[in-house]
Design a protein around this motif. Structure first.
Motif, mmCIF file in Angstrom:
data_model
loop_
_atom_site.group_PDB
_atom_site.id
_atom_site.type_symbol
_atom_site.label_atom_id
_atom_site.label_comp_id
_atom_site.label_asym_id
_atom_site.label_seq_id
_atom_site.Cartn_x
_atom_site.Cartn_y
_atom_site.Cartn_z
ATOM 1 N N THR A 62 -38.660 44.089 -2.750
ATOM 2 C CA THR A 62 -38.180 43.277 -3.867
ATOM 3 C C THR A 62 -38.607 41.822 -3.671
ATOM 4 O OG1 THR A 62 -36.256 44.727 -4.101
ATOM 5 C CG2 THR A 62 -36.119 42.549 -5.127
ATOM 6 N N GLN A 63 -39.067 41.208 -4.749
ATOM 7 C CA GLN A 63 -39.538 39.829 -4.672
ATOM 8 C C GLN A 63 -38.442 38.910 -4.126
ATOM 9 O OE1 GLN A 63 -41.093 38.360 -8.369
ATOM 10 N NE2 GLN A 63 -41.945 36.515 -7.459
ATOM 11 N N GLY A 64 -38.809 38.098 -3.151
ATOM 12 C CA GLY A 64 -37.856 37.177 -2.543
ATOM 13 C C GLY A 64 -37.151 37.735 -1.330
ATOM 14 N N GLU A 65 -37.314 39.017 -1.055
ATOM 15 C CA GLU A 65 -36.702 39.639 0.122
ATOM 16 C C GLU A 65 -37.734 39.760 1.238
ATOM 17 O OE1 GLU A 65 -33.640 40.176 0.435
ATOM 18 O OE2 GLU A 65 -32.869 40.153 -1.618
ATOM 19 N N SER A 66 -37.256 39.975 2.450
ATOM 20 C CA SER A 66 -38.152 40.018 3.607
ATOM 21 C C SER A 66 -38.311 41.422 4.198
ATOM 22 C CB SER A 66 -37.639 39.082 4.708
ATOM 23 O OG SER A 66 -36.337 39.483 5.130
ATOM 24 N N SER A 67 -37.577 42.398 3.658
ATOM 25 C CA SER A 67 -37.680 43.748 4.208
ATOM 26 C C SER A 67 -37.221 44.768 3.173
ATOM 27 C CB SER A 67 -36.839 43.891 5.479
ATOM 28 O OG SER A 67 -35.449 43.798 5.180
ATOM 29 N N ALA A 68 -37.587 46.024 3.408
ATOM 30 C CA ALA A 68 -37.093 47.152 2.615
ATOM 31 C C ALA A 68 -36.237 48.027 3.514
ATOM 32 C CB ALA A 68 -38.260 47.955 2.048
ATOM 33 N N LEU A 89 -41.601 42.464 6.287
ATOM 34 C CA LEU A 89 -42.921 41.995 5.871
ATOM 35 C C LEU A 89 -43.773 41.579 7.066
ATOM 36 C CD1 LEU A 89 -41.995 39.918 2.687
ATOM 37 C CD2 LEU A 89 -43.041 42.190 2.786
ATOM 38 N N GLU A 90 -43.124 41.236 8.175
ATOM 39 C CA GLU A 90 -43.853 40.859 9.394
ATOM 40 C C GLU A 90 -44.386 42.083 10.132
ATOM 41 O OE1 GLU A 90 -40.839 39.564 8.590
ATOM 42 O OE2 GLU A 90 -41.772 37.700 7.865
ATOM 43 N N GLY A 91 -43.981 43.273 9.702
ATOM 44 C CA GLY A 91 -44.498 44.487 10.316
ATOM 45 C C GLY A 91 -43.559 45.201 11.256
ATOM 46 N N ASP A 92 -42.385 44.645 11.485
ATOM 47 C CA ASP A 92 -41.421 45.306 12.361
ATOM 48 C C ASP A 92 -40.833 46.540 11.664
ATOM 49 O OD1 ASP A 92 -41.730 43.344 14.330
ATOM 50 O OD2 ASP A 92 -40.258 42.045 13.358
ATOM 51 N N VAL A 93 -40.762 47.645 12.387
ATOM 52 C CA VAL A 93 -40.238 48.899 11.849
ATOM 53 C C VAL A 93 -39.082 49.380 12.712
ATOM 54 C CG1 VAL A 93 -40.757 51.297 11.280
ATOM 55 C CG2 VAL A 93 -42.501 49.542 10.932
ATOM 56 N N ARG A 94 -38.013 49.763 12.068
ATOM 57 C CA ARG A 94 -36.852 50.301 12.794
ATOM 58 C C ARG A 94 -36.441 51.603 12.134
ATOM 59 N NH1 ARG A 94 -30.986 49.024 13.467
ATOM 60 N NH2 ARG A 94 -31.094 47.944 11.472
ATOM 61 N N VAL A 95 -36.467 52.683 12.893
ATOM 62 C CA VAL A 95 -36.081 54.009 12.415
ATOM 63 C C VAL A 95 -34.983 54.541 13.316
ATOM 64 C CG1 VAL A 95 -36.828 56.355 11.911
ATOM 65 C CG2 VAL A 95 -38.422 54.451 11.573
ATOM 66 N N ARG A 96 -33.849 54.886 12.731
ATOM 67 C CA ARG A 96 -32.727 55.416 13.499
ATOM 68 C C ARG A 96 -32.266 56.728 12.875
ATOM 69 N NH1 ARG A 96 -31.386 53.805 18.395
ATOM 70 N NH2 ARG A 96 -29.145 53.927 17.975
ATOM 71 N N PHE A 97 -32.159 57.742 13.725
ATOM 72 C CA PHE A 97 -31.708 59.050 13.269
ATOM 73 C C PHE A 97 -30.634 59.564 14.217
ATOM 74 C CE2 PHE A 97 -32.267 63.771 13.604
ATOM 75 C CZ PHE A 97 -31.668 64.081 12.385
ATOM 76 N N ASP A 103 -40.205 57.533 16.526
ATOM 77 C CA ASP A 103 -41.505 56.961 16.214
ATOM 78 C C ASP A 103 -42.007 57.574 14.906
ATOM 79 O OD1 ASP A 103 -42.643 59.479 16.754
ATOM 80 O OD2 ASP A 103 -43.202 58.934 18.790
ATOM 81 N N SER A 104 -43.172 57.132 14.451
ATOM 82 C CA SER A 104 -43.659 57.549 13.138
ATOM 83 C C SER A 104 -43.933 59.046 13.064
ATOM 84 C CB SER A 104 -44.932 56.774 12.777
ATOM 85 O OG SER A 104 -45.947 56.995 13.753
ATOM 86 N N ALA A 105 -44.457 59.630 14.138
ATOM 87 C CA ALA A 105 -44.744 61.062 14.136
ATOM 88 C C ALA A 105 -43.453 61.877 14.088
ATOM 89 C CB ALA A 105 -45.569 61.440 15.368
ATOM 90 N N GLU A 106 -42.438 61.457 14.845
ATOM 91 C CA GLU A 106 -41.157 62.161 14.832
ATOM 92 C C GLU A 106 -40.514 62.082 13.457
ATOM 93 O OE1 GLU A 106 -39.454 61.669 19.371
ATOM 94 O OE2 GLU A 106 -39.483 59.894 18.066
ATOM 95 N N LEU A 107 -40.629 60.913 12.793
ATOM 96 C CA LEU A 107 -40.052 60.744 11.463
ATOM 97 C C LEU A 107 -40.743 61.649 10.457
ATOM 98 C CD1 LEU A 107 -38.182 59.228 9.495
ATOM 99 C CD2 LEU A 107 -39.976 57.487 9.290
#
Length: 360
Positions: A62-68, A89-97, A103-107
């Motif tokens: 969303t415009q004006g926000e820094s993350s999804a 937007l800086e590229g940091d990814v956090r996945v919690r299950f 990691d991306s493959a597990e997700l």
């Protein structure tokens, strides 16, 4: 794992919708531009940490926000488990299950999704990279060893291209990476070929129902003349590769080739027929996944009625209904789809207006 709860934050123009989807068929209606596709993007983001419409996260946030951020609960054999994905937007990814990081493959393995939208026509008339991604999705979910081979090959290709690009080639070093390239490449190709061999009969059977007597032939091209040894191919092309600065042949050039009446299918088929071919591919891929994994995947289908007449739309929905997959389907007018399902199908209707999602 079906999604039983979904909360979407800071994605496009959506007003932080939160809803409980049905386990089977979810129809999301709304006017063009209301944000229907953004709902599908959010689910895709939950599985892959990215959009299927754009490679740049800034277009999704969303415009004006820094993350999804997307939070969900997914069904397990015992009870719903929490899954949350956030990317900045800086590229940091956090996945919690369920209290642990993935990691991306597990997700991707946890929440496999199939997407059908206007861009999926590229499976027929887009670049070979799109078709390789299609094949590799199937290979990844068909065999746990696939991702190791894929990563090993990518590493060898990158190193080999680096040596070729900068022109300072140590022949011994090149031979080392050639061996890595060939070893991983040939194994990766065998996995791809095995997957296509399994996919092809399912694709043909579904296409025969959807497209009738229009025959579409599907062939896998490994990326080099398969009658020749890959090591010999690399040796023959070394001078040209040194001049051009990259590897000319190998699994990085693999492709799927579609023919209809002896010509490129993309040139022969109508747009509606192309949609049916792509639909048959995605349905077949989902079917092969279920056979191998013994669990359903999730279908994200944008504007299903578009370019399909009523009989073909009905047939498509019948395949979805038989599959037992969880489906999220967008359309402008829900009345065009609601009559296609049997009375005992778990069906939920939602309407999106100005970014707000309401149950119907």
């Amino acid at each position: 794992m079906p999604i039983s709860e979904l909360q979407i934050s800071r994605i496009r123009n959506l007003q932080a919708p939160s809803f409980s989807p049905a386990s089977r068929i979810n129809i999301i209606s709304g006017q063009n531009g209301s944000g229907k596709t953004s709902i599908l993007e959010a689910i895709h983001f939950l599985s892959t940490t990215r959009s299927f419409r754009s490679n740049e996260l800034r277009h999704l946030v969303t415009q004006g926000e820094s993350s999804a951020l997307v939070f969900s609960r997914v069904e397990s054999s015992t009870h719903p488990l929490p899954l949350g994905v956030e990317r900045t937007l800086e590229g940091d990814v956090r996945v919690r299950f369920d209290g642990r990081s993935l990691d991306s493959a597990e997700l991707a393995s946890l929440l496999p999704v199939q997407v059908l939208y206007s861009g999926t026509f590229e499976l027929l008339d887009g670049s070979p990279s799109v078709r390789r991604q299609f094949v590799d999705w199937g290979g990844f979910h068909a065999d746990p060893a696939f991702i190791t081979l894929w990563r090993g090959f990518k590493r060898a290709l990158k190193q080999r291209n680096s040596l070729l690009k900068y022109g300072k080639i140590d022949r011994f070093q090149m031979q080392v990476w050639d061996r890595e390239f060939v070893s991983y490449g040939e194994q990766l190709t065998r996995h791809r070929q095995a997957y296509i061999a399994r996919l092809l009969p399912e694709f043909k059977a579904i296409l025969a129902v959807l497209l009738g007597d229009v025959d579409v032939d599907l062939k896998f091209y490994p990326g080099w003349d398969s009658k020749r040894d890959l090591t010999a191919v690399l040796a023959d092309q070394f001078v040209r590769e040194s001049a051009q600065g990259f590897t000319l042949s190998g699994p990085q050039r693999a492709d799927l080739r579609f023919r209809c009446d002896g010509v490129n299918a993309a040139d022969r088929l109508s747009r509606g027929q192309k949609k049916l071919v792509v639909s048959a591919l995605r349905l077949a891929q989902g079917q092969v996944f279920r056979q191998k994994a013994d669990r359903p995947c999730i279908y994200l289908i944008d504007d299903l009625p578009s370019e399909l007449d009523e009989p073909h739309a009905r047939l498509f929905c019948q395949f979805l209904e038989q599959s037992q997959d969880q489906c999220f389907i967008t359309c402008v007018d829900p009345d065009t789809l609601t009559e296609f399902w049997s009375p005992d199908t778990d069906l939920a209707l939602f309407h999106l207006d100005a970014g707000r999602l309401l149950s119907r």
